[in-house]
Motif scaffolding. Structure first.
Motif, PDB file in Angstrom:
ATOM      1  N   HIS A   6     -56.221 -43.089  43.527  1.00 52.04           N
ATOM      2  CA  HIS A   6     -56.100 -43.314  42.204  1.00 52.04           C
ATOM      3  C   HIS A   6     -54.493 -43.449  41.551  1.00 52.04           C
ATOM      4  O   HIS A   6     -54.520 -42.865  42.250  1.00 52.04           O
ATOM      5  CB  HIS A   6     -57.096 -42.284  41.854  1.00 52.04           C
ATOM      6  CG  HIS A   6     -58.228 -41.648  42.983  1.00 52.04           C
ATOM      7  ND1 HIS A   6     -59.602 -43.013  42.623  1.00 52.04           N
ATOM      8  CD2 HIS A   6     -58.484 -41.276  43.460  1.00 52.04           C
ATOM      9  CE1 HIS A   6     -60.756 -42.768  43.448  1.00 52.04           C
ATOM     10  NE2 HIS A   6     -59.908 -41.471  44.221  1.00 52.04           N
ATOM     11  N   PRO A   7     -55.351 -43.766  40.330  1.00 52.99           N
ATOM     12  CA  PRO A   7     -54.048 -43.632  39.326  1.00 52.99           C
ATOM     13  C   PRO A   7     -53.869 -42.246  39.467  1.00 52.99           C
ATOM     14  O   PRO A   7     -54.572 -41.618  38.813  1.00 52.99           O
ATOM     15  CB  PRO A   7     -54.582 -44.345  37.991  1.00 52.99           C
ATOM     16  CG  PRO A   7     -56.247 -44.811  37.979  1.00 52.99           C
ATOM     17  CD  PRO A   7     -56.110 -44.125  39.440  1.00 52.99           C
ATOM     18  N   HIS A  31     -59.369 -51.050  38.458  1.00 52.87           N
ATOM     19  CA  HIS A  31     -58.997 -50.404  39.151  1.00 52.87           C
ATOM     20  C   HIS A  31     -60.639 -49.268  38.560  1.00 52.87           C
ATOM     21  O   HIS A  31     -61.365 -49.437  39.473  1.00 52.87           O
ATOM     22  CB  HIS A  31     -58.363 -49.205  39.627  1.00 52.87           C
ATOM     23  CG  HIS A  31     -58.399 -47.758  40.165  1.00 52.87           C
ATOM     24  ND1 HIS A  31     -58.795 -47.696  41.123  1.00 52.87           N
ATOM     25  CD2 HIS A  31     -59.199 -46.464  40.218  1.00 52.87           C
ATOM     26  CE1 HIS A  31     -59.215 -46.874  41.428  1.00 52.87           C
ATOM     27  NE2 HIS A  31     -59.755 -46.060  41.000  1.00 52.87           N
ATOM     28  N   CYS A  35     -64.220 -47.554  39.979  1.00 53.06           N
ATOM     29  CA  CYS A  35     -63.801 -45.663  40.554  1.00 53.06           C
ATOM     30  C   CYS A  35     -65.009 -45.845  39.558  1.00 53.06           C
ATOM     31  O   CYS A  35     -64.076 -44.614  38.204  1.00 53.06           O
ATOM     32  CB  CYS A  35     -62.578 -45.347  40.291  1.00 53.06           C
ATOM     33  SG  CYS A  35     -62.229 -44.290  40.748  1.00 53.06           S
ATOM     34  N   CYS A  38     -62.474 -41.968  37.813  1.00 52.99           N
ATOM     35  CA  CYS A  38     -61.690 -42.649  37.504  1.00 52.99           C
ATOM     36  C   CYS A  38     -62.416 -42.969  35.734  1.00 52.99           C
ATOM     37  O   CYS A  38     -61.629 -41.973  35.322  1.00 52.99           O
ATOM     38  CB  CYS A  38     -60.341 -43.642  38.162  1.00 52.99           C
ATOM     39  SG  CYS A  38     -59.518 -42.845  38.911  1.00 52.99           S
TER      40      CYS A  38
END
Ligand SMILES: [Zn+2]
Length: 228
Positions: A6-7, A31, A35, A38
């Motif tokens: 994930h970021p 993303h 997700c 997130c």
């Protein structure tokens, strides 16, 4: 399947505050489309930002504030210029269909546009590319790469941040192994050599805020052709 990579919190905060450039924002927003973890984190960051704004003391407005705001919006070289303003992309929708560009979630699918299957350009043995966003004045750029199984990209470092988002297949490098939905974050300290490591083509988005730095001779020779 839920993404495994994930970021970072710092990247989500930069995205939420609108301080990321367009290419990196595109990778983060895409993303988020896949997700839920997130998306929840990004919503918390938005709520925190809103609460902080509410605590600020109000600033008195100048008498001509409204007319000067409209003048700035209307100016041809004003703050609406594509590569000049911080970017906040619209909320993403989940992926709907199944083939070609449809394997890409929004907002990336709209950036790539129609006819994706016919637009892959060969840039090296086993590596094809579609330009998603031309290089901006600040150096950011985004490309789709399609890497044949077993193919290694040239070893490289980075002048800034590089985000890689996987849509099909997988790759591995010195940082880990990445499959569909995963995002990889590399910075100025990172040097790596991604290798497509499953039996199908690895299709991924590469978004950078500065050009990559290829370290090997082959990579340096290829840089003008790769254009990343
Ligand atoms: Zn995530």
């Amino acid at each position: 399947m839920m993404p495994k990579h994930h970021p970072s919190d710092a990247l989500l905060v930069a995205y939420g505050s609108g301080s990321l450039g367009e290419a990196l924002s595109l990778a983060v927003a895409t993303h988020l489309a896949r997700c839920p973890l997130c998306r929840a984190a990004a919503a918390e960051i938005d709520a925190l930002g809103g609460a902080l704004l509410e605590e600020l003391a109000p600033e008195p407005l100048a008498a001509d504030a409204l007319s000067s705001l409209f003048a700035r919006i209307d100016a041809p070289d004003g703050w609406m210029r594509r590569d000049a303003a911080p970017v906040r992309l619209p909320a993403p929708n989940p992926c709907r269909a199944l083939d070609g560009a449809a394997l890409l979630p929004e907002p990336l699918r709209s950036y790539v546009g129609p006819g994706m299957d016919q637009r892959w350009q060969r840039i090296a043995p086993g590596v094809r590319r579609i330009e998603v966003m031309p290089r901006t004045a600040r150096g950011g750029t985004a490309h789709l790469l399609r890497i044949a199984p077993g193919t290694a990209l040239p070893h490289h470092g980075h002048g800034g941040t590089e985000l890689t988002l996987v849509f099909a297949g997988s790759y591995a490098d010195e940082l880990g192994r990445y499959t569909a939905g995963d995002i990889a974050e590399a910075d100025g300290e990172t040097r790596h050599q991604p290798i497509a490591d499953s039996h199908e083509d690895c299709i991924c988005l590469i978004a950078t805020d500065a050009p990559l730095r290829f370290t090997g001779l082959v990579g340096r020779l290829m840089q003008p052709f790769i254009g990343l």
